[in-house]
Design an enzyme around this catalytic site. Sequence first.
Site, PDB file in Angstrom:
ATOM      1  N   HIS A 197      97.494  -4.104  -6.341  1.00  0.00           N
ATOM      2  CA  HIS A 197      96.430  -4.296  -5.345  1.00  0.00           C
ATOM      3  C   HIS A 197      95.210  -4.975  -5.964  1.00  0.00           C
ATOM      4  O   HIS A 197      94.076  -4.679  -5.589  1.00  0.00           O
ATOM      5  CB  HIS A 197      96.044  -2.949  -4.730  1.00  0.00           C
ATOM      6  CG  HIS A 197      97.165  -2.309  -3.987  1.00  0.00           C
ATOM      7  ND1 HIS A 197      97.685  -2.832  -2.825  1.00  0.00           N
ATOM      8  CD2 HIS A 197      97.901  -1.207  -4.252  1.00  0.00           C
ATOM      9  CE1 HIS A 197      98.682  -2.074  -2.404  1.00  0.00           C
ATOM     10  NE2 HIS A 197      98.841  -1.080  -3.262  1.00  0.00           N
TER      11      HIS A 197
ATOM     12  N   LYS B  43      76.241  11.536 -28.052  1.00  0.00           N
ATOM     13  CA  LYS B  43      77.249  12.542 -27.769  1.00  0.00           C
ATOM     14  C   LYS B  43      76.809  13.515 -26.690  1.00  0.00           C
ATOM     15  O   LYS B  43      77.584  13.953 -25.861  1.00  0.00           O
ATOM     16  CB  LYS B  43      77.565  13.317 -29.050  1.00  0.00           C
ATOM     17  CG  LYS B  43      78.702  14.282 -28.848  1.00  0.00           C
ATOM     18  CD  LYS B  43      79.383  14.595 -30.140  1.00  0.00           C
ATOM     19  CE  LYS B  43      80.658  15.356 -29.905  1.00  0.00           C
ATOM     20  NZ  LYS B  43      81.695  14.550 -29.269  1.00  0.00           N
TER      21      LYS B  43
ATOM     22  N   ARG C 130      73.327  12.422 -31.634  1.00  0.00           N
ATOM     23  CA  ARG C 130      72.543  12.537 -30.402  1.00  0.00           C
ATOM     24  C   ARG C 130      71.725  11.280 -30.124  1.00  0.00           C
ATOM     25  O   ARG C 130      71.084  11.164 -29.077  1.00  0.00           O
ATOM     26  CB  ARG C 130      71.604  13.737 -30.478  1.00  0.00           C
ATOM     27  CG  ARG C 130      72.303  15.045 -30.733  1.00  0.00           C
ATOM     28  CD  ARG C 130      71.300  16.156 -30.883  1.00  0.00           C
ATOM     29  NE  ARG C 130      70.628  16.424 -29.636  1.00  0.00           N
ATOM     30  CZ  ARG C 130      71.063  17.248 -28.696  1.00  0.00           C
ATOM     31  NH1 ARG C 130      72.189  17.900 -28.882  1.00  0.00           N
ATOM     32  NH2 ARG C 130      70.386  17.443 -27.592  1.00  0.00           N
TER      33      ARG C 130
ATOM     34  N   CYS D 107      68.570  12.455 -28.162  1.00  0.00           N
ATOM     35  CA  CYS D 107      67.643  12.633 -29.280  1.00  0.00           C
ATOM     36  C   CYS D 107      67.937  13.966 -29.951  1.00  0.00           C
ATOM     37  O   CYS D 107      68.385  14.914 -29.318  1.00  0.00           O
ATOM     38  CB  CYS D 107      66.175  12.626 -28.874  1.00  0.00           C
ATOM     39  SG  CYS D 107      65.645  11.133 -28.044  1.00  0.00           S
TER      40      CYS D 107
ATOM     41  N   GLU E  56      84.771   2.859 -25.673  1.00  0.00           N
ATOM     42  CA  GLU E  56      83.660   3.542 -26.361  1.00  0.00           C
ATOM     43  C   GLU E  56      83.496   3.062 -27.797  1.00  0.00           C
ATOM     44  O   GLU E  56      82.397   2.787 -28.238  1.00  0.00           O
ATOM     45  CB  GLU E  56      83.945   5.058 -26.440  1.00  0.00           C
ATOM     46  CG  GLU E  56      83.387   5.903 -25.337  1.00  0.00           C
ATOM     47  CD  GLU E  56      83.698   7.373 -25.552  1.00  0.00           C
ATOM     48  OE1 GLU E  56      82.764   8.165 -25.476  1.00  0.00           O
ATOM     49  OE2 GLU E  56      84.863   7.751 -25.808  1.00  0.00           O
TER      50      GLU E  56
ATOM     51  N   GLU F 173      91.575   8.417 -20.015  1.00  0.00           N
ATOM     52  CA  GLU F 173      90.991   8.834 -21.286  1.00  0.00           C
ATOM     53  C   GLU F 173      91.265   7.791 -22.381  1.00  0.00           C
ATOM     54  O   GLU F 173      90.379   7.482 -23.190  1.00  0.00           O
ATOM     55  CB  GLU F 173      91.555  10.210 -21.686  1.00  0.00           C
ATOM     56  CG  GLU F 173      91.080  10.740 -23.026  1.00  0.00           C
ATOM     57  CD  GLU F 173      89.569  10.925 -23.146  1.00  0.00           C
ATOM     58  OE1 GLU F 173      88.866  10.773 -22.135  1.00  0.00           O
ATOM     59  OE2 GLU F 173      89.107  11.188 -24.259  1.00  0.00           O
TER      60      GLU F 173
ATOM     61  N   TRP G 280      67.289   8.408 -29.225  1.00  0.00           N
ATOM     62  CA  TRP G 280      68.089   7.594 -28.311  1.00  0.00           C
ATOM     63  C   TRP G 280      67.100   7.136 -27.250  1.00  0.00           C
ATOM     64  O   TRP G 280      66.630   7.930 -26.445  1.00  0.00           O
ATOM     65  CB  TRP G 280      69.203   8.431 -27.692  1.00  0.00           C
ATOM     66  CG  TRP G 280      70.195   7.630 -26.901  1.00  0.00           C
ATOM     67  CD1 TRP G 280      71.283   6.973 -27.380  1.00  0.00           C
ATOM     68  CD2 TRP G 280      70.203   7.424 -25.487  1.00  0.00           C
ATOM     69  NE1 TRP G 280      71.961   6.361 -26.349  1.00  0.00           N
ATOM     70  CE2 TRP G 280      71.326   6.621 -25.178  1.00  0.00           C
ATOM     71  CE3 TRP G 280      69.376   7.833 -24.439  1.00  0.00           C
ATOM     72  CZ2 TRP G 280      71.630   6.226 -23.878  1.00  0.00           C
ATOM     73  CZ3 TRP G 280      69.676   7.437 -23.145  1.00  0.00           C
ATOM     74  CH2 TRP G 280      70.807   6.638 -22.872  1.00  0.00           C
TER      75      TRP G 280
ATOM     76  N   LYS H 293      88.281   5.924 -24.346  1.00  0.00           N
ATOM     77  CA  LYS H 293      88.199   6.033 -25.808  1.00  0.00           C
ATOM     78  C   LYS H 293      88.115   4.642 -26.421  1.00  0.00           C
ATOM     79  O   LYS H 293      87.308   4.384 -27.289  1.00  0.00           O
ATOM     80  CB  LYS H 293      89.454   6.771 -26.299  1.00  0.00           C
ATOM     81  CG  LYS H 293      89.351   7.591 -27.515  1.00  0.00           C
ATOM     82  CD  LYS H 293      88.865   8.998 -27.297  1.00  0.00           C
ATOM     83  CE  LYS H 293      87.536   9.045 -26.611  1.00  0.00           C
ATOM     84  NZ  LYS H 293      87.091  10.333 -26.226  1.00  0.00           N
TER      85      LYS H 293
ATOM     86  N   ASN I   7      62.662  15.936 -27.326  1.00  0.00           N
ATOM     87  CA  ASN I   7      63.942  15.540 -26.742  1.00  0.00           C
ATOM     88  C   ASN I   7      63.852  15.859 -25.251  1.00  0.00           C
ATOM     89  O   ASN I   7      63.538  16.987 -24.895  1.00  0.00           O
ATOM     90  CB  ASN I   7      65.071  16.329 -27.420  1.00  0.00           C
ATOM     91  CG  ASN I   7      66.399  16.242 -26.677  1.00  0.00           C
ATOM     92  OD1 ASN I   7      67.186  17.165 -26.709  1.00  0.00           O
ATOM     93  ND2 ASN I   7      66.651  15.146 -26.006  1.00  0.00           N
ATOM     94  N   GLY I   8      64.084  14.846 -24.428  1.00  0.00           N
ATOM     95  CA  GLY I   8      64.007  15.085 -22.982  1.00  0.00           C
ATOM     96  C   GLY I   8      63.272  13.947 -22.301  1.00  0.00           C
ATOM     97  O   GLY I   8      63.115  12.868 -22.882  1.00  0.00           O
TER      98      GLY I   8
HETATM   99  C1  G6P Z   1      79.235  11.716 -23.632  1.00  0.00           C
HETATM  100  C2  G6P Z   1      80.223  11.773 -24.774  1.00  0.00           C
HETATM  101  C3  G6P Z   1      81.637  12.034 -24.244  1.00  0.00           C
HETATM  102  C4  G6P Z   1      81.646  13.295 -23.390  1.00  0.00           C
HETATM  103  C5  G6P Z   1      80.599  13.243 -22.278  1.00  0.00           C
HETATM  104  C6  G6P Z   1      80.432  14.597 -21.610  1.00  0.00           C
HETATM  105  O1  G6P Z   1      79.463  10.579 -22.868  1.00  0.00           O
HETATM  106  O2  G6P Z   1      80.206  10.571 -25.525  1.00  0.00           O
HETATM  107  O3  G6P Z   1      82.522  12.173 -25.324  1.00  0.00           O
HETATM  108  O4  G6P Z   1      82.910  13.455 -22.825  1.00  0.00           O
HETATM  109  O5  G6P Z   1      79.319  12.900 -22.816  1.00  0.00           O
HETATM  110  O6  G6P Z   1      79.880  15.472 -22.551  1.00  0.00           O
HETATM  111  P1  G6P Z   1      80.101  17.035 -22.539  1.00  0.00           P
HETATM  112  O7  G6P Z   1      79.309  17.523 -23.716  1.00  0.00           O
HETATM  113  O8  G6P Z   1      79.541  17.532 -21.235  1.00  0.00           O
HETATM  114  O9  G6P Z   1      81.544  17.292 -22.669  1.00  0.00           O
END
Ligand code: G6P
Length: 603
Positions: A500, A598, A27, A2, A484, A477, A74, A481, A100-101
Amino acid sequence: MCGIIGYVGTEDTVPIILEGLKKLEYRGYDSAGLAILDRGAVSVVKQKGRLTALEEALRQNPLTGHIGIGHTRWATHGEPSDTNSHPHLGSQRKIAIVHNGIIENHRYLRETLERKGVVFHSETDSEIVAQLAEYYHRGDIMDTVIRVTNALEGSYALGFLCADDPDKLIAVRKDNPLIIGLSDGGNFIASDVPAVLKHTNKICYLEDREIAVLEKDRVTFYSRDREVIHKTPETISWNFESAEKGGYKHFMFKEIMEQPRVLRDTIRSALPGGTNHAVIEALDIGRYSQIFFTACGSAYNVSMVGKYVLERLCRFPVTADLASEFRYRDAVIDARTLVIVISQSGETADSIAALREAKRKGADTLAIVNVVGSTIAKEADHTVYTMAGPEIAVATTKAFSAQLALLYLLAVRFARGLGRVTPPEEAALLADLEELPDQAEALFAHVDRIQQYAATCFNCKSIFFIGRNVDYAIALEGSLKLKEISYIHSEAYAGGELKHGTISLIEEGTLVVAIACTERLYGKTASNVEQVLSRGARVLFLTSSGETEETDCLSLLPIRPVSEWLAPSLSVIWLQLFSYYVAVYKGCDIDKPRNLAKSVTVE
Ligand code: G6P
């Protein structure tokens, strides 16, 4: 998650809040809303869906005023809906809040108030804050805020408006971020700096349980005991343009393209004269017997690369652990352990908890963070900053590259500290590193290649990524990506693990992305490629070796790092572009993928 924003000043509040919310949408984007205090009355407009829905609602029901709060949600408690959206009001519509929280004792507090006749309107944990505030309110809003926060358990960043005090915006936080922006035209609260950058770069950070009282021409900070606290604003070097799309269609693409600059700035920051240099130089690797990386999401994938690189270069024990696991697993660490927490936002709940757990056990802690003044940056014993600038797209790209660059520099520094490299070897490693930004830049000349390939992949049901050693870490990664932002199922495997189990999923036409930039393991990954090709797969092969030739089913993406240990920084850019174009061809919402946020400030 949020995002919250608030403003009090001489300007019209609604456009300022809407603009701020746009910057905070990363957020959360389930719903959005705002409350304006005008002529002694609080008005709220809130709407399920993206910000455009709120903008439309405001066209139907325009508001004006000089003090207000806004929120982008969110969902955690209660589905995305108009009623569950913020701001929330108390029953008498006197006090409005944005939150937020997570309020952990909201059920208990709600039942207590319901027994006293208070009627709740939403299913959220946040509404309790507004209801409780009105229940306690006896005319002094500061007193009310202190009583409310004393009753709350959990985490919060909160903004309050109160009809009895029409010139004041009150903010308080615990375990969730909140910054205060100061400008001549008024003052701001926000979850993050980009939300206010258009108006000011003068920022104060609120500490846990501190209270900020914002008026149009002043901000007063108080401790929870109502003692006045003096804070000196910090000047943020990020500029407004860096948080804008700058002509690109998506933030993600802009941020991918920014990587050469980000690599250059981050590498320089760690060299003599750079802002991170002193911190890195002061780390005495001789003090430690082991290194633990801990992080979430992509930052964890950086840790995996870090583990391989540090172990190989430094011959030193390194563990990489997901922060959500580390915090509960009672890891064997002590004062001779260096725990490195990697985080773009510096606010990820699990990473904060992992950092606190490491400190509780007496470990020394180093944070690699992008957001200045964030919780992790402030709480770690040592902090170095990635020079990525504001990253807006939910899927991280440039912050990942910057984190990786700092890890390389730490690895070289530690190798020197442990006597694993001679001064000329160290100089050679650094010289390689300084060439990396240009190499990344050169790669962009071939973007159409990956774009064309992606055009053939957007209908895939499932995509597998394989690699060994650092190439495995980058496979993780690449896979993350892709899923996501394109919602295509994908998994990453260490090449050797394929047989395996996973190989049973390979059938005619299944796409496998293989990465082989580690020369001594090239043959091993190449034989994994043969194994999947012979079972009908088609393969996109990212490799630094010239040994393989293209066929109908095998496409090559060459990677030519100046030195092998830096290949992950190039292969990851190819994979970011691959995911990006696949998602574009699928018509996905690139910068705001479904269900994600994010900054993950909940557990
Ligand atoms: C979320 C984001 C990712 C990020 C992760 C950790 O899942 O979508 O892109 O890698 O959080 O976030 P941070 O701010 O701790 O790197």
